[in-house]
Design an enzyme around this catalytic site. Structure first.
Site, PDB file in Angstrom:
ATOM      1  N   SER A  49      27.112   9.896  30.263  1.00  0.00           N
ATOM      2  CA  SER A  49      27.432   8.809  31.186  1.00  0.00           C
ATOM      3  C   SER A  49      27.657   7.486  30.476  1.00  0.00           C
ATOM      4  O   SER A  49      28.525   6.694  30.866  1.00  0.00           O
ATOM      5  CB  SER A  49      26.319   8.660  32.224  1.00  0.00           C
ATOM      6  OG  SER A  49      26.138   9.847  32.961  1.00  0.00           O
ATOM      7  N   HIS A  72      24.158   3.375  31.341  1.00  0.00           N
ATOM      8  CA  HIS A  72      25.426   3.005  31.965  1.00  0.00           C
ATOM      9  C   HIS A  72      25.842   1.592  31.568  1.00  0.00           C
ATOM     10  O   HIS A  72      26.992   1.352  31.181  1.00  0.00           O
ATOM     11  CB  HIS A  72      25.311   3.113  33.483  1.00  0.00           C
ATOM     12  CG  HIS A  72      25.174   4.515  33.970  1.00  0.00           C
ATOM     13  ND1 HIS A  72      25.290   4.864  35.309  1.00  0.00           N
ATOM     14  CD2 HIS A  72      24.927   5.683  33.317  1.00  0.00           C
ATOM     15  CE1 HIS A  72      25.120   6.167  35.453  1.00  0.00           C
ATOM     16  NE2 HIS A  72      24.890   6.674  34.254  1.00  0.00           N
TER      17      HIS A  72
END
Length: 299
Positions: A203, A249
Site C-alpha cells: 500500500s 500510506h
C-alpha cells in the site's frame, strides 16, 4: 488512423484539452514541436527542443532530421522501452510469488518478513525486529500480503497506476520511485507506530504511485479532478477503516510525490544531477527516520 503532420483536426477530449493523436481519450496540453500534433506522456519523445511524436521521430531518424530525436527519451529523460509495462509486471510477479509462498509456509514466513520494530515473542523467545538490525523487513514487508482482498486491491491499483508512470518516467526512474515510496511508507510506520505492531503490504508503494500520478498530471496540464477525487477517497478509507497502517500510506504518498516532482521538473541541462540528488535525499530521509526510531527503541 494517424493524422497528417500539421493537421489542426486534433481530437478534443471532454475536458476541453485536445486528445493525444494516438490515444484520443487522453487529454494533453503538449504538442509535437515538428508537426504540432497533441501527444500524451506515453507518446512523448524528448528532442533537443521540446518533445516530438513517434511518427516524426521515425521519419527524422531515416532522413537525417532532428538527430537528438533518434534516441527516444521520456518526459523524465528515460529511455523509451518497447514494453512500457515490464517493470510493473515484474513487481506484480514478486508480490504474487511471495503471496503464494505465504500460502504454502503459513504464518512462520510472515513473522520473518513483516515490518515490526521490536517484538518480544512469548515463552521466552528472542526479541527481534528492525530495532535489532533486521532492516530487511522495511523492504520485504512491501511485497508481503496475507489476505486475498488485500493483495487483489493492491495489485489492481499497481496495474492501473504503474504502466502510465513507467512509460512516462522510464524503467529505472519508475523502479526507483516505487522502491523509495514503499521504503518511505515502511520508515514512517516504523517511526510512528507501536514497536510491536506488525505491518505488511504494498500500500505504501501504491500510494507513492498515486502521488506521482498527481504530480505528472499537473506537469502535463491534465484535468486534476479525477486523480484528486481518487486520492481523497483513498485517504478517507485510510483513516476510517480498521487495521490499516495509515503511516505507511502517508509516508508512501509524500515520498512518491516528492520524488516524482524532482524527476519530471528537473531542468534539462542538469536533469541527471537533480534526479539523482532527489532520490538520494529521499533515501537519506528514510535512513534518518529509521536511525531515530532505532535509537529510541535501543536501551
Amino acid at each position: 488512423m494517424d493524422q497528417a503532420p500539421g493537421s489542426s483536426d486534433a481530437p478534443e477530449a471532454a475536458g476541453g484539452l485536445p486528445g493525444c493523436y494516438r490515444h484520443p481519450d487522453r487529454e494533453t496540453g503538449i504538442s509535437c514541436t515538428r508537426c504540432e500534433r497533441p501527444i500524451c506522456p506515453e507518446c512523448m519523445v524528448s528532442a533537443s527542443v521540446g518533445f516530438q511524436c513517434p511518427t516524426c521521430v521515425k521519419e527524422g531518424s531515416g532522413t537525417g532530421h532532428a538527430p537528438q530525436a533518434a534516441r527516444p527519451r521520456t518526459i523524465a529523460g528515460g529511455s523509451v522501452a518497447d514494453d512500457p509495462r515490464l517493470v510493473t509486471k515484474i513487481l506484480l510477479g514478486l508480490n504474487l510469488a511471495l503471496w503464494f509462498a505465504v500460502l504454502g509456509a503459513g504464518d512462520r514466513l510472515v513473522d520473518e518478513l513483516d515490518l515490526v520494530g521490536r517484538l518480544q515473542y512469548y515463552y521466552g523467545g528472542p526479541v527481534e525486529g528492525v530495532a535489532e538490525g533486521q532492516w530487511y523487513r522495511l523492504l520485504t514487508a512491501m511485497f508481503l500480503h496475507q489476505q486475498l482482498m488485500h493483495i487483489a486491491f493492491n495489485m489492481l491499483s499497481l496495474w492501473w497506476l504503474g504502466p502510465p508512470l513507467e512509460a512516462a518516467l522510464g524503467r529505472v526512474r519508475y523502479l526507483a520511485l516505487y522502491l523509495l515510496s514503499g521504503l518511505g511508507g515502511s520508515a514512517l510506520s516504523y517511526l510512528l507506530a507501536s514497536p510491536g505492531q506488525p505491518s505488511l503490504g504494498a500500500s505504501g508503494a501504491v500510494f507513492g504511485l498515486l502521488g506521482a500520478t498527481a504530480v505528472l498530471m499537473r506537469r502535463m496540464n491534465y484535468d486534476m479532478r479525477p486523480v484528486l477525487a481518487l486520492l481523497v477517497l483513498n485517504l478517507i478509507f485510510t483513516f476510517t477503516w480498521g487495521n490499516i497502517a495509515w503511516q505507511a500510506h502517508i509516508g508512501g504518498l509524500v515520498v512518491g510525490a516528492a520524488v516524482a516532482y524532482g524527476l519530471v521538473h528537473a531542468p534539462r541541462e542538469h536533469r541527471a544531477l537533480v534526479q539523482r540528488a532527489t532520490c538520494l535525499a529521499a533515501l537519506l530521509v528514510i535512513v534518518a527516520m529509521v536511525c531515530v526510531r532505532t535509537l529510541q527503541l535501543t536501551p
